[in-house]
Design a protein around this motif. Sequence first.
Motif, PDB file in Angstrom:
ATOM      1  N   UNK A  75      40.889  20.564  70.110  1.00  0.00           N
ATOM      2  CA  UNK A  75      41.195  21.909  70.585  1.00  0.00           C
ATOM      3  C   UNK A  75      42.376  22.495  69.828  1.00  0.00           C
ATOM      4  N   UNK A  76      43.411  21.687  69.592  1.00  0.00           N
ATOM      5  CA  UNK A  76      44.565  22.167  68.816  1.00  0.00           C
ATOM      6  C   UNK A  76      44.160  22.523  67.391  1.00  0.00           C
ATOM      7  N   UNK A  77      43.343  21.672  66.773  1.00  0.00           N
ATOM      8  CA  UNK A  77      42.920  21.930  65.397  1.00  0.00           C
ATOM      9  C   UNK A  77      42.112  23.214  65.283  1.00  0.00           C
ATOM     10  N   UNK A  78      41.321  23.497  66.292  1.00  0.00           N
ATOM     11  CA  UNK A  78      40.490  24.700  66.260  1.00  0.00           C
ATOM     12  C   UNK A  78      41.309  25.984  66.354  1.00  0.00           C
ATOM     13  N   UNK A  79      42.581  25.872  66.695  1.00  0.00           N
ATOM     14  CA  UNK A  79      43.447  27.047  66.774  1.00  0.00           C
ATOM     15  C   UNK A  79      44.147  27.330  65.451  1.00  0.00           C
ATOM     16  N   UNK A  80      43.870  26.531  64.425  1.00  0.00           N
ATOM     17  CA  UNK A  80      44.589  26.655  63.160  1.00  0.00           C
ATOM     18  C   UNK A  80      43.652  27.029  62.020  1.00  0.00           C
ATOM     19  N   UNK A  81      43.758  28.260  61.498  1.00  0.00           N
ATOM     20  CA  UNK A  81      42.988  28.633  60.311  1.00  0.00           C
ATOM     21  C   UNK A  81      43.286  27.665  59.168  1.00  0.00           C
TER      22      UNK A  81
ATOM     23  N   UNK B  60      55.264  28.772  69.922  1.00  0.00           N
ATOM     24  CA  UNK B  60      53.907  28.706  70.464  1.00  0.00           C
ATOM     25  C   UNK B  60      52.916  29.334  69.500  1.00  0.00           C
ATOM     26  N   UNK B  61      53.284  30.475  68.921  1.00  0.00           N
ATOM     27  CA  UNK B  61      52.402  31.116  67.946  1.00  0.00           C
ATOM     28  C   UNK B  61      52.163  30.253  66.731  1.00  0.00           C
ATOM     29  N   UNK B  62      53.185  29.520  66.304  1.00  0.00           N
ATOM     30  CA  UNK B  62      53.022  28.617  65.170  1.00  0.00           C
ATOM     31  C   UNK B  62      52.173  27.403  65.546  1.00  0.00           C
ATOM     32  N   UNK B  63      52.248  26.981  66.801  1.00  0.00           N
ATOM     33  CA  UNK B  63      51.483  25.830  67.265  1.00  0.00           C
ATOM     34  C   UNK B  63      49.990  26.089  67.115  1.00  0.00           C
ATOM     35  N   UNK B  64      49.568  27.328  67.398  1.00  0.00           N
ATOM     36  CA  UNK B  64      48.154  27.647  67.256  1.00  0.00           C
ATOM     37  C   UNK B  64      47.888  29.111  67.504  1.00  0.00           C
TER      38      UNK B  64
ATOM     39  N   UNK C  55      50.054  25.102  79.008  1.00  0.00           N
ATOM     40  CA  UNK C  55      49.771  25.518  77.641  1.00  0.00           C
ATOM     41  C   UNK C  55      49.607  24.299  76.752  1.00  0.00           C
ATOM     42  N   UNK C  56      49.030  24.469  75.578  1.00  0.00           N
ATOM     43  CA  UNK C  56      48.896  23.346  74.650  1.00  0.00           C
ATOM     44  C   UNK C  56      50.258  22.735  74.306  1.00  0.00           C
ATOM     45  N   UNK C  57      50.339  21.421  74.383  1.00  0.00           N
ATOM     46  CA  UNK C  57      51.545  20.711  73.963  1.00  0.00           C
ATOM     47  C   UNK C  57      52.698  20.699  74.933  1.00  0.00           C
TER      48      UNK C  57
END
Length: 481
Positions: free
Chosen positions: A70-76, A405-409, A434-436
């Motif tokens: 899920x975290x990876x899917x938030x990162x272009x 948070x924005x940098x996280x994903x 939230x994530x993390x």
Amino acid sequence: MTETRSTQPESTAYDVVVLGAGPVGENVADRTRAAGLATAVVESELVGGECSYWACMPSKALLRPVIARADARRLPGLSGAVQGPLDADAVLARRNRFTSDWKDGGQVQWLEGTGADLYRGHGRITGPRTVAVTGADGGRRVLTARHAVAVCTGSRARLPDLPGLAEVKPWTSREATAAQSVPGRLVVVGGGVVAAEMASAWQALGARVTVLVRGGSLLNRMEPFAGEMVAEALTEAGADLRTGTSAKSVSRENGVVRVVTDHGDRIEADEILFATGRAPRTDDIGLETIGLEPGSWLSVDDTLRVTDHDWLYGVGDVNHRALLTHQGKYQARVAGAAIVARAAGTSVRAEEWGAHAATADHAAVPQVVFTDPEAAAVGLSLAEAEQAGYRVRAVDVDLSSVSGAGLYGDGYKGRARMVVDLEDEILRGLTLVGPGVGELIHSATIAVTAQVPIGRLWHAVPSYPTISEVWLRLLEAYRDV
């Protein structure tokens, strides 16, 4: 240690006898042995207990790939590489490694390394300071305790009273964390932590999950927004979440589970998990021989000593104060220190925050729910603080406003709430979703436990750009109200 049959049970004297070799019992034994007390530990199942084989470790091993994907899917740049399904076989194999394939050799080696004696078998209290152990071969040993018996037998899943449920062979938390294949369809009954986590894990591993929640939301012991955000994410992931719904009847025919709800809906599944609470493992440990009710939670003081029994301690889940491994281990450290002090005839510091008082179990219990998003909380919710009579204010912050948070994903969604005591200007509780956010909860635990004044928190500068900058946003929001 080998047990032999005899007409008269062999008796062995110790300073301390511990019932249960889970994390709690292990820690009591470690503390008492480190102080030189002769200690015996009795275990009827696997050394390492529920946490190691059917709870914390296997459940988090199942959930970690779910959250990482899920975290990876938030990162272009990375999201395109993780669009396929999880490799369920690999996830389950990794989970098996974390449980040591349900073999406890490593845990036994650690326990025996403390110098404690391990007795395999079922332990029952037979009177004050006395425990009888029946081994698998029927052999019986009697252990006596000069100073203390510590009951650390934990808890088990509590099943509802539904006709024919035993024939259905439902999953409990044990089967849900130990299953060796993914069911095609899974019904989860419950709305607490186990229900939320296992629904998240098995949905991501490929099961079609239906969740039946008797109440109006998930995670009802946290702030309302925690359950709402986790429920929204579960629904988006494809789970069928039904609140205000109970299982009225269940049956299994030709391998298919059939559930009828109290609304008359009919659901078919391959497996059904009941995550409907816990009960103490005290029903067959001889409590009746010392005037206590079998199967009851043990009432204890802050040194974990059982009411009206100066030699008996109830540590961990059995006292119903905080059914969490980390809190049980905390209690074990306190109980071990108290047992050692009383054995030595020295003073016991049982006052609030004393060395022998489990004060944090009243004021600062932390918990993380490892769903996506994670939910983490410590201390009191707003409703709990108000019910306790504190004059408080809730301060809320949207975590998407925090740079880290924005940098996280991309598209980060989260929320934070701190509950401020307006009289003392300290925190009574903090909740993060939230994530993390699970990695942030210890800082909140320190703030709540140490009763750090709001004015002092201003000088605890969060590193930029991390999600921990939420502390600054919360303090600013409190100041600006």
